[in-house]
Design an enzyme around this catalytic site. Structure first.
Site, mmCIF file in Angstrom:
data_model
loop_
_atom_site.group_PDB
_atom_site.id
_atom_site.type_symbol
_atom_site.label_atom_id
_atom_site.label_comp_id
_atom_site.label_asym_id
_atom_site.label_seq_id
_atom_site.Cartn_x
_atom_site.Cartn_y
_atom_site.Cartn_z
ATOM 1 N N GLN A 79 39.571 46.006 41.005
ATOM 2 C CA GLN A 79 40.456 46.012 42.170
ATOM 3 C C GLN A 79 39.756 45.483 43.411
ATOM 4 O O GLN A 79 38.530 45.378 43.469
ATOM 5 C CB GLN A 79 40.961 47.432 42.432
ATOM 6 C CG GLN A 79 39.858 48.442 42.679
ATOM 7 C CD GLN A 79 40.392 49.869 42.774
ATOM 8 O OE1 GLN A 79 40.440 50.432 43.855
ATOM 9 N NE2 GLN A 79 40.784 50.444 41.632
ATOM 10 N N HIS A 98 40.636 45.354 48.025
ATOM 11 C CA HIS A 98 41.477 45.857 49.103
ATOM 12 C C HIS A 98 41.606 44.798 50.197
ATOM 13 O O HIS A 98 40.655 44.050 50.460
ATOM 14 C CB HIS A 98 40.878 47.141 49.689
ATOM 15 C CG HIS A 98 40.523 48.158 48.650
ATOM 16 N ND1 HIS A 98 41.461 48.719 47.812
ATOM 17 C CD2 HIS A 98 39.326 48.687 48.288
ATOM 18 C CE1 HIS A 98 40.852 49.564 46.987
ATOM 19 N NE2 HIS A 98 39.567 49.553 47.257
ATOM 20 N N ARG A 106 45.134 45.143 42.046
ATOM 21 C CA ARG A 106 44.407 45.278 40.785
ATOM 22 C C ARG A 106 44.332 43.954 40.036
ATOM 23 O O ARG A 106 45.251 43.149 40.090
ATOM 24 C CB ARG A 106 45.058 46.349 39.916
ATOM 25 C CG ARG A 106 44.975 47.742 40.540
ATOM 26 C CD ARG A 106 45.652 48.802 39.687
ATOM 27 N NE ARG A 106 45.464 50.124 40.285
ATOM 28 C CZ ARG A 106 46.274 50.633 41.220
ATOM 29 N NH1 ARG A 106 47.327 49.941 41.621
ATOM 30 N NH2 ARG A 106 46.017 51.821 41.737
#
Length: 402
Positions: free
Chosen positions: A101, A103, A269
């Protein structure tokens, strides 16, 4: 000061031993225990113990903050972040790998949140990528040896590892690494037909690649296994930190740690999960520049009884205190909110004549209006973490009870 009751989160990747052993419960636990949250996040808001008058037991922390943001958060924090706690503190226990993942940055999160609102996507829609308009920098400090993948490795090292494992002929598209074209390679793997991915993942498993073989066993058709081969393998020793800024692709593989982050739910993801993978959005926010692992590993400022980690995000900073029996530490009055979490030993916390005793896994909420705080260690190696908004004043350590 109020006792803060952490909220357990059960995810399939959670450990059945780490959190049970830390909190003194029988291990293994009946189901995986992944995280304990300490904060005011709307997905799992914490409740409080009674106030100094023995009243108000069970009140939700977010409600306490909303009733008087200036008293609980402080005027400076409210001006900067609004009437919400800007950070979330966790105990994280990975028994299996987490998803691959990344952000978004604050700007990307704001734009993505507004775009999905315009499209009419509900906040609980499984295909929604942006649950709020905030970024999500993270710092994890290891309590045990902690294994992770983070940031793209120097492509020469990656090519050498693939050659040593005899995988170059099975992954012909890795020729793109000669031009450091990580974006093109990741995009190719994410869009590849599943049977082609599965064939490549099988080769990774059969040739026992150091990072990929175990992942291939768990995820035989997942392109995330191939992408993981491109990342730095980082092993933290207890007390070391791993900082994950915006855009850095990562996956926690195993271990126990304390994690602090900006109070956001924005996760894009890229694999190693049964959850939604938004390939195009992930490619848009990931930083594909190789990054040396030493730029992500954070050591903190070492002092006799503490490790103080640098304030790497505006929303939070973190300090770890390890106190011998009979030692008290003073934390001066602050102008922002704090959470104090015990992870080892027995601590006693005093504020304005009230006190709370903390065992491992227990925490207290310290409001901006609270006076000087004294932390007393009842046994050797009593270890607590203090989460706060950057800007605290110097501290004092002394012998004797508070």
């Amino acid at each position: 000061m109020r006792k803060l009751h952490g909220q357990m989160r059960h995810y399939p990747w959670g450990s059945r031993t780490h959190l049970a052993e830390l909190t003194g419960r029988p291990a293994p636990s009946a189901e995986p225990e992944a995280e304990i949250w300490y904060g005011a996040h709307p997905a799992e808001p914490c409740t409080l113990g009674a106030d100094p008058n023995g009243e108000d037991e069970g009140r939700v922390l977010a409600d306490l903050i909303a009733a008087d943001p200036a008293q609980q958060l402080g005027a400076r924090c409210v001006r900067q972040f609004g009437a919400e706690l800007p950070f979330l503190l966790k105990l994280l226990a990975a028994g299996e790998p987490l998803s691959l993942q990344a952000h978004p940055s604050a700007e990307q999160a704001q734009a993505g949140f507004e775009r999905e609102n315009t499209l009419g996507l509900a906040l609980d829609d499984a295909k929604r990528n942006y649950k709020d308009p905030r970024h999500k920098p993270e710092l994890l400090v290891a309590l045990t040896r902690f294994d992770a993948l983070a940031g793209f490795q120097d492509p020469r090292e990656t090519l050498g590892q693939l050659a040593q494992a005899g995988l170059l002929e099975h992954l012909p598209e890795t020729v793109l690494l000669h031009d450091e074209n990580f974006c093109g390679l990741v995009q190719r793997w994410l869009s590849m037909p599943v049977e082609d991915v599965a064939r490549r993942v099988t080769a990774v498993r059969e040739r026992n690649h150091a990072t990929g073989a175990a992942l291939a066993q768990r995820y035989p058709q997942d392109p995330g296994v191939l992408i993981a081969l491109l990342l730095n393998r980082i092993v933290l020793e207890p007390g070391e930190g791993l900082f994950i800024p915006a855009g850095v692709l990562h996956a926690h593989l195993g271990g126990l740690g304390v994690e602090i982050m900006a109070n956001s739910d924005n996760v894009l993801r890229g694999g190693l999960t049964a959850k939604h993978v938004a390939a195009d959005e992930l490619l848009a926010i990931v930083d594909f520049e190789p990054i040396p692992p030493e730029r992500l590993v954070v050591g903190g400022e070492q002092r006799p009884t503490s490790i103080e980690f640098p304030a790497l995000a505006a929303e939070f900073e973190l300090a770890m205190y390890r106190l011998p029996a009979g030692v008290a530490r003073s934390e001066p009055e602050a102008d922002g909110p704090r959470i104090l979490l015990c992870v080892e030993g027995r601590a006693e916390v005093h504020v304005r004549g009230s006190r709370e005793r903390l065992a491992p896994g227990e925490a207290v909420w310290l409001a901006a209006s609270d006076a000087e705080t004294r932390i007393f260690a009842h046994v050797d190696n009593t270890t607590v973490f203090l989460a706060s908004v950057p800007g605290r004043l110097p501290t004092h350590v002394s012998r004797g009870r508070p």
